[in-house]
Write an enzyme that holds these catalytic residues in place. Structure first.
Site, PDB file in Angstrom:
ATOM      1  N   ARG A 253      18.410 -15.431 -21.731  1.00  0.00           N
ATOM      2  CA  ARG A 253      17.534 -16.513 -21.267  1.00  0.00           C
ATOM      3  C   ARG A 253      18.222 -17.850 -21.548  1.00  0.00           C
ATOM      4  O   ARG A 253      18.280 -18.288 -22.691  1.00  0.00           O
ATOM      5  CB  ARG A 253      16.191 -16.413 -22.014  1.00  0.00           C
ATOM      6  N   HIS A 257      11.773 -20.844 -23.469  1.00  0.00           N
ATOM      7  CA  HIS A 257      10.865 -19.780 -22.999  1.00  0.00           C
ATOM      8  C   HIS A 257      10.077 -20.264 -21.779  1.00  0.00           C
ATOM      9  O   HIS A 257      10.052 -19.627 -20.737  1.00  0.00           O
ATOM     10  CB  HIS A 257       9.927 -19.354 -24.126  1.00  0.00           C
ATOM     11  N   TYR A 266      15.032 -22.514 -32.767  1.00  0.00           N
ATOM     12  CA  TYR A 266      15.184 -21.168 -33.336  1.00  0.00           C
ATOM     13  C   TYR A 266      16.426 -20.408 -32.874  1.00  0.00           C
ATOM     14  O   TYR A 266      16.647 -19.290 -33.292  1.00  0.00           O
ATOM     15  CB  TYR A 266      13.920 -20.323 -33.072  1.00  0.00           C
TER      16      TYR A 266
HETATM   17  C1  LIG Z   1      -1.013  -9.854 -24.423  1.00  0.00           C
HETATM   18  C2  LIG Z   1      -0.270 -11.145 -24.634  1.00  0.00           C
HETATM   19  N1  LIG Z   1       0.156 -11.468 -25.877  1.00  0.00           N
HETATM   20  C3  LIG Z   1       0.833 -12.617 -26.080  1.00  0.00           C
HETATM   21  C4  LIG Z   1       1.066 -13.468 -25.039  1.00  0.00           C
HETATM   22  C5  LIG Z   1       1.839 -14.775 -25.270  1.00  0.00           C
HETATM   23  N2  LIG Z   1       3.189 -14.655 -24.725  1.00  0.00           N
HETATM   24  C6  LIG Z   1       3.496 -15.200 -23.526  1.00  0.00           C
HETATM   25  S1  LIG Z   1       5.073 -14.893 -23.094  1.00  0.00           S
HETATM   26  C7  LIG Z   1       5.372 -14.034 -24.505  1.00  0.00           C
HETATM   27  C8  LIG Z   1       6.740 -13.449 -24.776  1.00  0.00           C
HETATM   28  C9  LIG Z   1       7.152 -12.431 -23.779  1.00  0.00           C
HETATM   29  O1  LIG Z   1       8.503 -12.132 -23.960  1.00  0.00           O
HETATM   30  P1  LIG Z   1       9.257 -11.103 -23.060  1.00  0.00           P
HETATM   31  O2  LIG Z   1       8.367  -9.972 -22.695  1.00  0.00           O
HETATM   32  O3  LIG Z   1      10.522 -10.767 -23.742  1.00  0.00           O
HETATM   33  O4  LIG Z   1       9.552 -11.903 -21.717  1.00  0.00           O
HETATM   34  P2  LIG Z   1      10.403 -13.237 -21.523  1.00  0.00           P
HETATM   35  O5  LIG Z   1       9.399 -14.364 -21.557  1.00  0.00           O
HETATM   36  O6  LIG Z   1      11.410 -13.329 -22.601  1.00  0.00           O
HETATM   37  O7  LIG Z   1      11.034 -13.131 -20.185  1.00  0.00           O
HETATM   38  C10 LIG Z   1       4.240 -13.988 -25.308  1.00  0.00           C
HETATM   39  C11 LIG Z   1       4.180 -13.318 -26.614  1.00  0.00           C
HETATM   40  C12 LIG Z   1       0.588 -13.103 -23.763  1.00  0.00           C
HETATM   41  N3  LIG Z   1       0.797 -13.860 -22.687  1.00  0.00           N
HETATM   42  N4  LIG Z   1      -0.063 -11.930 -23.585  1.00  0.00           N
END
Ligand SMILES: Cc1ncc(C[n+]2csc(CCOP(=O)(O)OP(=O)(O)O)c2C)c(N)n1
Length: 356
Positions: A253, A257, A266
């Site tokens: 990435r 985020h 971080y």
């Molecule tokens: C059920 C749930 N828990 C927490 C969140 C908050 N949240 C949004 S994005 C994220 C991280 C997701 O990371 P990843 O699956 O690795 O995808 P990336 O964003 O890195 O592409 C979190 C914890 C959410 N949207 N839904």
């Protein structure tokens, strides 16, 4: 054809492309490159719109261009796409105009009303609760199987999503019922601030396929030709009733985020610098130029074209009439429950009687 036992190093093709010259579909690779440049241009503009208060929180696809473009090109019109929030190029290649993608990120429900007569008509909108879309995809794949459709369902998520129950449940049912499904994980090494090594003790994400009894493939997500080859294979397998595949696309990435994040708090600048050396757009451009399928003039013209297209999409987005407040109910329910009808009538009266 591929690593059926997920290996430590991701499947890659880039470095071998020169020797495959005669066998490669160069016009498809050039199309892919152009789509990658367009989405990078769009992505930069979307971040700037958010910074100037003209867009809501936005999830960038910087570094994921090869993944999201390969998905768009490998899917066929009769397939179904169940996205996560970094799949802007796939949505666009399926027929969603860029201004509509901006509408979605601007909090406008009309961004989810995909144009009729395009492949996107069969697709799902983004799902914000992480991994919940994977269970929906398994449901769609079950329907496709029961109705004997020759269609594949491609569902995507991030590496963090693979720690959730929905991921394991979907993978399990995809194996048991031999569903026509491809579950593609964009392993970009981070789930907001959580790095891969704190996410799972599994040797790789592709290894998780083993427990579900399906094939797992680990592919270099910065390698567009390898991505296309793996997705072509996995989607064709699904369409031909040969079962599901878990694809782990290994990327990085390159952005924060979302626009609500500051990754410099971080992660090390040196890691980011290292990741930029392998970024997918420049990598594909180098191969195309070296082998005579792209040049500086075409690059200049295409960059200008992308800028024009993106600027036009921004104008269309900014010129939309305000959405009716009733959209928040109308886009949620097929049939509005009795208990909300009074509220809808009040909203409708407030917004000057607009109806969706
Ligand atoms: C059920 C749930 N828990 C927490 C969140 C908050 N949240 C949004 S994005 C994220 C991280 C997701 O990371 P990843 O699956 O690795 O995808 P990336 O964003 O890195 O592409 C979190 C914890 C959410 N949207 N839904």
């Amino acid at each position: 054809m591929f690593i059926t036992q997920p290996s430590a190093s991701p499947y890659a093709l880039h470095e071998r492309l020169a020797s495959l010259d005669n066998n490669s579909d160069w016009s498809r690779l050039t199309d892919a490159y152009q789509a990658m440049v367009l989405i990078r241009c769009f992505d930069k503009k979307a971040v700037n719109l958010q910074r100037t208060g003209q867009l809501g929180t936005y999830a960038s696809c910087l570094g994921a261009e090869a993944i999201t473009v390969a998905a768009g090109l490998a899917l066929q019109a009769s397939d179904y796409f169940v996205p996560y929030y970094r799949d802007h190029a796939t949505q666009h290649l399926r027929g969603v105009p860029l201004h509509q993608i901006l509408q979605y990120w601007g909090g406008d429900e009309r961004g989810n009303a995909f144009p009729t007569g395009t492949p996107a008509e069969r697709d799902m909108p983004n799902c914000v609760p992480i991994a919940s879309q994977l269970t929906h995809a398994a449901g769609i794949a079950t329907k496709a199987k029961l109705c004997h459709e020759s269609a594949a369902v491609l569902a995507t998520c991030g590496d963090g999503a693979t720690s959730r129950g929905d991921f394991y449940e979907s993978l399990n049912v995809a194996g048991v019922w031999q569903l026509p499904m491809v579950l593609m994980v964009n392993n970009n090494q981070w789930a907001i601030s959580v790095p891969g090594q704190l996410q799972t003790a599994s040797k790789s994400i592709a290894h998780k396929a083993e427990a579900a009894g399906i094939e797992g493939i680990r592919v270099d997500g910065n390698d567009l030709p390898a991505m296309l080859e793996v997705l072509d294979y996995a989607l064709a397998k699904a369409r031909h009733g040969k079962g599901a595949t878990l694809v782990e696309a290994v990327s990085y990435r390159l952005s924060d985020h979302t626009t609500a994040d500051d990754a410099s708090r971080y992660r090390k600048a040196s890691d980011l610098h290292h990741a930029w050396q392998r970024e997918p757009v420049a990598r594909l451009r180098k191969v195309l130029v070296d082998l005579g399928h792209w040049n500086a003039d075409r690059e200049k013209q295409w960059q200008q074209q992308c800028q024009q297209d993106v600027d036009k999409a921004v104008q269309t987005y900014l010129n939309q009439p305000p959405q009716p407040a009733t959209d928040m109910l109308d886009y949620l329910y097929d049939q509005l429950p009795e208990s909300l009808q009074k509220q809808r009538a009040a909203l409708s009266a407030q917004s000057g009687g607009h109806h969706a």
